[in-house]
Design a protein around this motif. Sequence first.
Motif, PDB file in Angstrom:
ATOM      1  N   ARG A   1      72.991  51.600  16.916  1.00 32.87           N
ATOM      2  CA  ARG A   1      73.652  50.660  16.002  1.00 32.87           C
ATOM      3  C   ARG A   1      72.822  49.381  15.977  1.00 32.87           C
ATOM      4  O   ARG A   1      72.933  48.537  16.856  1.00 32.87           O
ATOM      5  CB  ARG A   1      75.079  50.361  16.455  1.00 32.87           C
ATOM      6  CG  ARG A   1      75.987  51.562  16.401  1.00 32.87           C
ATOM      7  CD  ARG A   1      76.318  51.865  14.945  1.00 32.87           C
ATOM      8  NE  ARG A   1      77.266  52.956  14.867  1.00 32.87           N
ATOM      9  CZ  ARG A   1      77.031  54.069  14.195  1.00 32.87           C
ATOM     10  NH1 ARG A   1      75.889  54.234  13.561  1.00 32.87           N
ATOM     11  NH2 ARG A   1      77.936  55.011  14.131  1.00 32.87           N
ATOM     12  N   PRO A   2      71.945  49.237  14.950  1.00 33.05           N
ATOM     13  CA  PRO A   2      71.024  48.093  14.926  1.00 33.05           C
ATOM     14  C   PRO A   2      71.738  46.762  14.665  1.00 33.05           C
ATOM     15  O   PRO A   2      72.701  46.697  13.904  1.00 33.05           O
ATOM     16  CB  PRO A   2      70.059  48.431  13.797  1.00 33.05           C
ATOM     17  CG  PRO A   2      70.763  49.420  12.950  1.00 33.05           C
ATOM     18  CD  PRO A   2      71.744  50.133  13.830  1.00 33.05           C
ATOM     19  N   ASP A   3      71.224  45.723  15.332  1.00 34.53           N
ATOM     20  CA  ASP A   3      71.671  44.340  15.115  1.00 34.53           C
ATOM     21  C   ASP A   3      73.183  44.204  15.118  1.00 34.53           C
ATOM     22  O   ASP A   3      73.777  43.646  14.205  1.00 34.53           O
ATOM     23  CB  ASP A   3      71.095  43.796  13.794  1.00 34.53           C
ATOM     24  CG  ASP A   3      69.584  43.756  13.809  1.00 34.53           C
ATOM     25  OD1 ASP A   3      69.011  43.413  14.851  1.00 34.53           O
ATOM     26  OD2 ASP A   3      68.978  44.086  12.773  1.00 34.53           O
ATOM     27  N   ASN A   4      73.812  44.720  16.177  1.00 34.94           N
ATOM     28  CA  ASN A   4      75.267  44.695  16.229  1.00 34.94           C
ATOM     29  C   ASN A   4      75.723  44.423  17.661  1.00 34.94           C
ATOM     30  O   ASN A   4      75.565  45.263  18.537  1.00 34.94           O
ATOM     31  CB  ASN A   4      75.828  46.026  15.730  1.00 34.94           C
ATOM     32  CG  ASN A   4      77.304  45.984  15.475  1.00 34.94           C
ATOM     33  OD1 ASN A   4      78.011  45.129  15.990  1.00 34.94           O
ATOM     34  ND2 ASN A   4      77.779  46.932  14.687  1.00 34.94           N
ATOM     35  N   ALA A   5      76.301  43.260  17.889  1.00 31.46           N
ATOM     36  CA  ALA A   5      76.796  42.906  19.222  1.00 31.46           C
ATOM     37  C   ALA A   5      78.126  43.584  19.528  1.00 31.46           C
ATOM     38  O   ALA A   5      78.565  43.587  20.677  1.00 31.46           O
ATOM     39  CB  ALA A   5      76.941  41.390  19.335  1.00 31.46           C
ATOM     40  N   ASN A   6      78.761  44.165  18.507  1.00 28.03           N
ATOM     41  CA  ASN A   6      80.062  44.820  18.675  1.00 28.03           C
ATOM     42  C   ASN A   6      80.060  46.200  18.016  1.00 28.03           C
ATOM     43  O   ASN A   6      80.839  46.454  17.097  1.00 28.03           O
ATOM     44  CB  ASN A   6      81.168  43.938  18.079  1.00 28.03           C
ATOM     45  CG  ASN A   6      81.214  42.576  18.732  1.00 28.03           C
ATOM     46  OD1 ASN A   6      81.503  42.457  19.902  1.00 28.03           O
ATOM     47  ND2 ASN A   6      80.892  41.549  17.958  1.00 28.03           N
ATOM     48  N   PRO A   7      79.185  47.084  18.475  1.00 23.89           N
ATOM     49  CA  PRO A   7      79.050  48.396  17.816  1.00 23.89           C
ATOM     50  C   PRO A   7      80.217  49.334  18.102  1.00 23.89           C
ATOM     51  O   PRO A   7      80.884  49.235  19.127  1.00 23.89           O
ATOM     52  CB  PRO A   7      77.762  48.951  18.409  1.00 23.89           C
ATOM     53  CG  PRO A   7      77.684  48.317  19.762  1.00 23.89           C
ATOM     54  CD  PRO A   7      78.275  46.945  19.600  1.00 23.89           C
ATOM     55  N   TRP A   8      80.431  50.251  17.167  1.00 24.59           N
ATOM     56  CA  TRP A   8      81.421  51.314  17.311  1.00 24.59           C
ATOM     57  C   TRP A   8      80.695  52.603  16.971  1.00 24.59           C
ATOM     58  O   TRP A   8      80.114  52.737  15.907  1.00 24.59           O
ATOM     59  CB  TRP A   8      82.569  51.081  16.345  1.00 24.59           C
ATOM     60  CG  TRP A   8      83.800  51.896  16.645  1.00 24.59           C
ATOM     61  CD1 TRP A   8      83.871  53.232  16.855  1.00 24.59           C
ATOM     62  CD2 TRP A   8      85.123  51.405  16.748  1.00 24.59           C
ATOM     63  NE1 TRP A   8      85.157  53.617  17.088  1.00 24.59           N
ATOM     64  CE2 TRP A   8      85.955  52.501  17.026  1.00 24.59           C
ATOM     65  CE3 TRP A   8      85.704  50.148  16.630  1.00 24.59           C
ATOM     66  CZ2 TRP A   8      87.321  52.395  17.187  1.00 24.59           C
ATOM     67  CZ3 TRP A   8      87.059  50.041  16.788  1.00 24.59           C
ATOM     68  CH2 TRP A   8      87.859  51.148  17.063  1.00 24.59           C
ATOM     69  N   TRP A   9      80.719  53.567  17.879  1.00 26.85           N
ATOM     70  CA  TRP A   9      80.027  54.833  17.661  1.00 26.85           C
ATOM     71  C   TRP A   9      81.030  55.897  17.269  1.00 26.85           C
ATOM     72  O   TRP A   9      82.072  56.047  17.899  1.00 26.85           O
ATOM     73  CB  TRP A   9      79.279  55.244  18.927  1.00 26.85           C
ATOM     74  CG  TRP A   9      78.170  54.306  19.268  1.00 26.85           C
ATOM     75  CD1 TRP A   9      76.907  54.318  18.745  1.00 26.85           C
ATOM     76  CD2 TRP A   9      78.196  53.232  20.201  1.00 26.85           C
ATOM     77  NE1 TRP A   9      76.154  53.311  19.297  1.00 26.85           N
ATOM     78  CE2 TRP A   9      76.928  52.622  20.198  1.00 26.85           C
ATOM     79  CE3 TRP A   9      79.176  52.702  21.052  1.00 26.85           C
ATOM     80  CZ2 TRP A   9      76.608  51.532  20.997  1.00 26.85           C
ATOM     81  CZ3 TRP A   9      78.869  51.617  21.847  1.00 26.85           C
ATOM     82  CH2 TRP A   9      77.598  51.043  21.821  1.00 26.85           C
TER      83      TRP A   9
END
Length: 128
Positions: free
Chosen positions: A59-67
């Motif tokens: 998840r690029p450039d994301n401090a709060n990613p959700w997979w």
Amino acid sequence: MASNLPLLLLGFCYVGLAESQLKLFDLRASNLPSNLLGTTDGYVKVFCGATTLGTTSIRPDNANPWWKEEFSYFKAQENEVLRLEVYDSDVIFDDLLGVCQRQLKMGTHEHDCYLDKGGTLHYTYTIG
């Protein structure tokens, strides 16, 4: 008359080693750290015992990613260790942000894991 105790004990041992299906889902992180190159490009590697279950997408450039990925393992055993390794993908070397380890317990469980380099990994698993 022979005792049935050895057979009974063997039965209890077998029940304790019974294999179950593990399902890991709802993987997300919050407040992942930034570095000189910018915001974290996070991903997670998933292991159950000595078995590699897979890797999430980055998840690029994301401090709060959700997979969105879900992981299943049909040979999981209660008390086996579930290990999640959170990384920041970089061009040359991926930085390990933290490792989450937990012994599996029957049922459905939600957990938060605080990462060594900052941020929190949230996840849910079911085994049964």
